[in-house]
Design a protein around this motif. Structure first.
Motif, PDB file in Angstrom:
ATOM      1  N   HIS A   1       0.822  -1.205   0.000  1.00  0.00           N
ATOM      2  CA  HIS A   1       0.000   0.000   0.000  1.00  0.00           C
ATOM      3  C   HIS A   1       0.863   1.266   0.000  1.00  0.00           C
ATOM      4  O   HIS A   1       2.025   1.244   0.404  1.00  0.00           O
ATOM      5  N   ASP A   2       0.259   2.357  -0.437  1.00  0.00           N
ATOM      6  CA  ASP A   2       0.966   3.642  -0.556  1.00  0.00           C
ATOM      7  C   ASP A   2       1.684   4.047   0.725  1.00  0.00           C
ATOM      8  O   ASP A   2       2.763   4.616   0.669  1.00  0.00           O
ATOM      9  N   ASP A   3       1.089   3.753   1.877  1.00  0.00           N
ATOM     10  CA  ASP A   3       1.672   4.218   3.139  1.00  0.00           C
ATOM     11  C   ASP A   3       2.915   3.444   3.567  1.00  0.00           C
ATOM     12  O   ASP A   3       3.711   3.943   4.357  1.00  0.00           O
ATOM     13  N   ILE A   4       3.129   2.233   3.037  1.00  0.00           N
ATOM     14  CA  ILE A   4       4.319   1.454   3.415  1.00  0.00           C
ATOM     15  C   ILE A   4       5.321   1.277   2.285  1.00  0.00           C
ATOM     16  O   ILE A   4       6.475   0.946   2.539  1.00  0.00           O
TER      17      ILE A   4
ATOM     18  N   PRO B   1       1.083  -1.892  -5.878  1.00  0.00           N
ATOM     19  CA  PRO B   1       0.755  -2.706  -4.704  1.00  0.00           C
ATOM     20  C   PRO B   1       1.066  -4.192  -4.864  1.00  0.00           C
ATOM     21  O   PRO B   1       1.226  -4.901  -3.874  1.00  0.00           O
ATOM     22  N   ASP B   2       1.198  -4.670  -6.115  1.00  0.00           N
ATOM     23  CA  ASP B   2       1.412  -6.104  -6.333  1.00  0.00           C
ATOM     24  C   ASP B   2       2.744  -6.477  -6.963  1.00  0.00           C
ATOM     25  O   ASP B   2       3.028  -7.656  -7.145  1.00  0.00           O
ATOM     26  N   HIS B   3       3.584  -5.497  -7.314  1.00  0.00           N
ATOM     27  CA  HIS B   3       4.876  -5.839  -7.908  1.00  0.00           C
ATOM     28  C   HIS B   3       5.870  -4.689  -7.788  1.00  0.00           C
ATOM     29  O   HIS B   3       5.486  -3.571  -7.476  1.00  0.00           O
ATOM     30  N   VAL B   4       7.140  -5.017  -8.066  1.00  0.00           N
ATOM     31  CA  VAL B   4       8.242  -4.079  -7.883  1.00  0.00           C
ATOM     32  C   VAL B   4       9.123  -4.048  -9.125  1.00  0.00           C
ATOM     33  O   VAL B   4       9.320  -5.070  -9.785  1.00  0.00           O
TER      34      VAL B   4
ATOM     35  N   ARG C   1       8.771  -8.601  10.180  1.00  0.00           N
ATOM     36  CA  ARG C   1       9.247  -8.087  11.475  1.00  0.00           C
ATOM     37  C   ARG C   1       8.514  -6.803  11.861  1.00  0.00           C
ATOM     38  O   ARG C   1       8.159  -6.593  13.012  1.00  0.00           O
ATOM     39  N   GLU C   2       8.246  -5.941  10.859  1.00  0.00           N
ATOM     40  CA  GLU C   2       7.547  -4.679  11.103  1.00  0.00           C
ATOM     41  C   GLU C   2       6.039  -4.870  11.248  1.00  0.00           C
ATOM     42  O   GLU C   2       5.326  -3.925  11.565  1.00  0.00           O
ATOM     43  N   LYS C   3       5.571  -6.095  10.964  1.00  0.00           N
ATOM     44  CA  LYS C   3       4.148  -6.437  11.096  1.00  0.00           C
ATOM     45  C   LYS C   3       3.243  -5.501  10.291  1.00  0.00           C
ATOM     46  O   LYS C   3       2.233  -5.004  10.777  1.00  0.00           O
ATOM     47  N   PHE C   4       3.640  -5.283   9.031  1.00  0.00           N
ATOM     48  CA  PHE C   4       2.817  -4.473   8.139  1.00  0.00           C
ATOM     49  C   PHE C   4       1.488  -5.167   7.842  1.00  0.00           C
ATOM     50  O   PHE C   4       0.520  -4.528   7.462  1.00  0.00           O
ATOM     51  N   PHE C   5       1.455  -6.513   7.992  1.00  0.00           N
ATOM     52  CA  PHE C   5       0.264  -7.303   7.697  1.00  0.00           C
ATOM     53  C   PHE C   5       0.047  -8.312   8.808  1.00  0.00           C
ATOM     54  O   PHE C   5       0.984  -8.690   9.499  1.00  0.00           O
ATOM     55  N   ARG C   6      -1.183  -8.793   8.914  1.00  0.00           N
ATOM     56  CA  ARG C   6      -1.484  -9.815   9.918  1.00  0.00           C
ATOM     57  C   ARG C   6      -0.875 -11.155   9.544  1.00  0.00           C
ATOM     58  O   ARG C   6      -0.392 -11.870  10.384  1.00  0.00           O
ATOM     59  N   GLY C   7      -0.925 -11.480   8.291  1.00  0.00           N
ATOM     60  CA  GLY C   7      -0.405 -12.766   7.843  1.00  0.00           C
ATOM     61  C   GLY C   7       1.078 -12.692   7.545  1.00  0.00           C
ATOM     62  O   GLY C   7       1.760 -11.721   7.855  1.00  0.00           O
ATOM     63  N   ASN C   8       1.577 -13.744   6.950  1.00  0.00           N
ATOM     64  CA  ASN C   8       2.984 -13.839   6.583  1.00  0.00           C
ATOM     65  C   ASN C   8       3.170 -13.333   5.148  1.00  0.00           C
ATOM     66  O   ASN C   8       2.540 -13.843   4.232  1.00  0.00           O
TER      67      ASN C   8
END
Length: 160
Positions: free
Chosen positions: A25-28, A54-57, A86-93
């Motif tokens: 997402h834009d914020d991360i 959001p889905d690729h780099v 480690r930063e826990k940007f998401f709930r899952g892995n």
């Protein structure tokens, strides 16, 4: 004086989030891309630009020839996955999808490639990642089997 090795190699890397999930997402994204740039620099490459959706780099870098492309992509993916989790940007892995694209450019093309990567948001208003990626493969005359491309989950979506 010892003879040296002199290179001028530029590589454009492309890879996707696992399942092409829209997680960056834009914020991360800026923190993740900055972290990626640090990994690239630690590997002795020159980070020129990191950007994406959001889905690729996309990563453009000046290549240090002592590190293989596959090792570089592995280290970038592994390092950023560990950072994101480690930063826990998401709930899952968080994980990256297997595979990547690596395309070489001459110095004379760097400005165009830089602008292309910088303008990803505008570019993807009219083109999906699948279209973009297949265009790269076609442009570079890369032989590929469509069965081994990224997993694309937009097969049933209308083309923009």
């Amino acid at each position: 004086m010892k003879p040296g090795a002199f290179t001028q190699l530029y590589i454009h890397l492309v890879f996707a989030v696992q399942y092409r999930a829209y997680l960056l997402h834009d914020d991360i994204r800026p923190r993740i891309f900055e972290y990626m740039s640090g990994i690239v620099t630690d590997l002795k490459h020159k980070s020129i630009i990191v950007n994406g959706m959001p889905d690729h780099v996309h990563i453009l870098l000046g290549w240090h020839p002592n590190v293989s492309i596959s090792d570089t992509v592995h280290d970038i993916k592994r390092g950023t996955s560990l950072f994101i989790n480690r930063e826990k940007f998401f709930r899952g892995n968080f994980a990256w999808q297997e595979g990547y694209g690596a395309f070489s450019y001459s110095r004379s093309h760097l400005n165009n490639v830089y602008e292309y990567i910088q303008n990803q948001q505008a570019h993807h208003q009219t083109k999906t990642l699948r279209q973009e990626y297949v265009d790269f493969l076609t442009h570079f005359n890369a032989q590929y089997d469509p069965r081994y491309l990224f997993e694309f989950f937009d097969d049933n979506l209308p083309t923009p």
